[in-house]
Design an enzyme around this catalytic site. Sequence first.
Site, PDB file in Angstrom:
ATOM      1  N   GLU A  41      43.559  36.229  27.462  1.00 11.94           N
ATOM      2  CA  GLU A  41      43.187  37.595  27.841  1.00 11.94           C
ATOM      3  C   GLU A  41      43.136  38.519  26.626  1.00 11.94           C
ATOM      4  O   GLU A  41      44.041  38.513  25.788  1.00 11.94           O
ATOM      5  CB  GLU A  41      44.222  38.137  28.834  1.00 11.94           C
ATOM      6  N   LYS A 111      38.969  42.111  36.058  1.00 11.88           N
ATOM      7  CA  LYS A 111      40.353  41.982  36.544  1.00 11.88           C
ATOM      8  C   LYS A 111      40.630  42.980  37.660  1.00 11.88           C
ATOM      9  O   LYS A 111      40.389  44.187  37.521  1.00 11.88           O
ATOM     10  CB  LYS A 111      41.306  42.213  35.368  1.00 11.88           C
ATOM     11  N   CYS A 146      45.895  37.226  34.109  1.00 13.89           N
ATOM     12  CA  CYS A 146      47.248  37.697  33.819  1.00 13.89           C
ATOM     13  C   CYS A 146      47.993  38.235  35.045  1.00 13.89           C
ATOM     14  O   CYS A 146      48.455  37.476  35.873  1.00 13.89           O
ATOM     15  CB  CYS A 146      47.194  38.730  32.687  1.00 13.89           C
TER      16      CYS A 146
END
Length: 267
Positions: A41, A111, A146
């Site tokens: 990431e 995300k 994440c």
Amino acid sequence: MRASLIQIAVDPDEPVDARRARAGDLVRAESGHADLVILPELWPVGAFDYERFAAESEPMDGPTHRAMAQAARDAGVWLHAGSFVEARDGALFNTSLVLSPDGELAASYRKIHRFGFDKGEAVLMAAGEDLVTVALPQLTIGLGTCYDLRFPELFRGLVDAGAQAFVLPAGWPERRRAHWSLLARARAVENQAYILACGTAGTNGGVEQAGHSVVVDPWGEVLAEAGPGEEVLRAVLDPAKVAETREQFPALKDRVLGVAAPPRRGR
């Protein structure tokens, strides 16, 4: 299916262009070793280097996309290029790219769950809205990033969309490394799917990174795990094992959807 997770170190003193070039070389070095290569990431800037997000943001077709597309072509691999800070319509997104072996964009994922509560990414970036899967020749992968790892409903949605494996780039902090390992195995076990979780090494924004990228099989067994430093982690996946696990222990068939028991009143 052969997978390589490139746990790159993010050094704030290394120019972004130099890190792009280095990441491209690391991808090219996996030619002949991998069918799928994964980067972590926000490796161009650092997941916790919030003050640089706006300055290092780029459009979808910017320098990170171009450099990684070339690396995928050169290596002849499917490449999950990690994520970068995408500038789009006046907003910033934490955006991942999946590139085919000919360098074409196969998918992008913004995300959904942004970390930081009332600061950092949660304030500086907009949230994505769409679940994304990609059908590779060997199996279908579902995408997360994440902090998404803490939200099991996202992975259930990806399973319902056909995912047999999850690819999760991350910039996970060392101080919560135990959670990283636990949650990666939990997402694999409860969904009977592979998880390929690729983190960063080094320190950025004053936050030491956990490293410890990991590949977990559908039964929850750890196939490979990295240490804390920069490393290329390799693992071999058997796509048939997903179907075998789901057939031998068909827990997913026992899911009860849309049912909530009313609270029971005490007497």
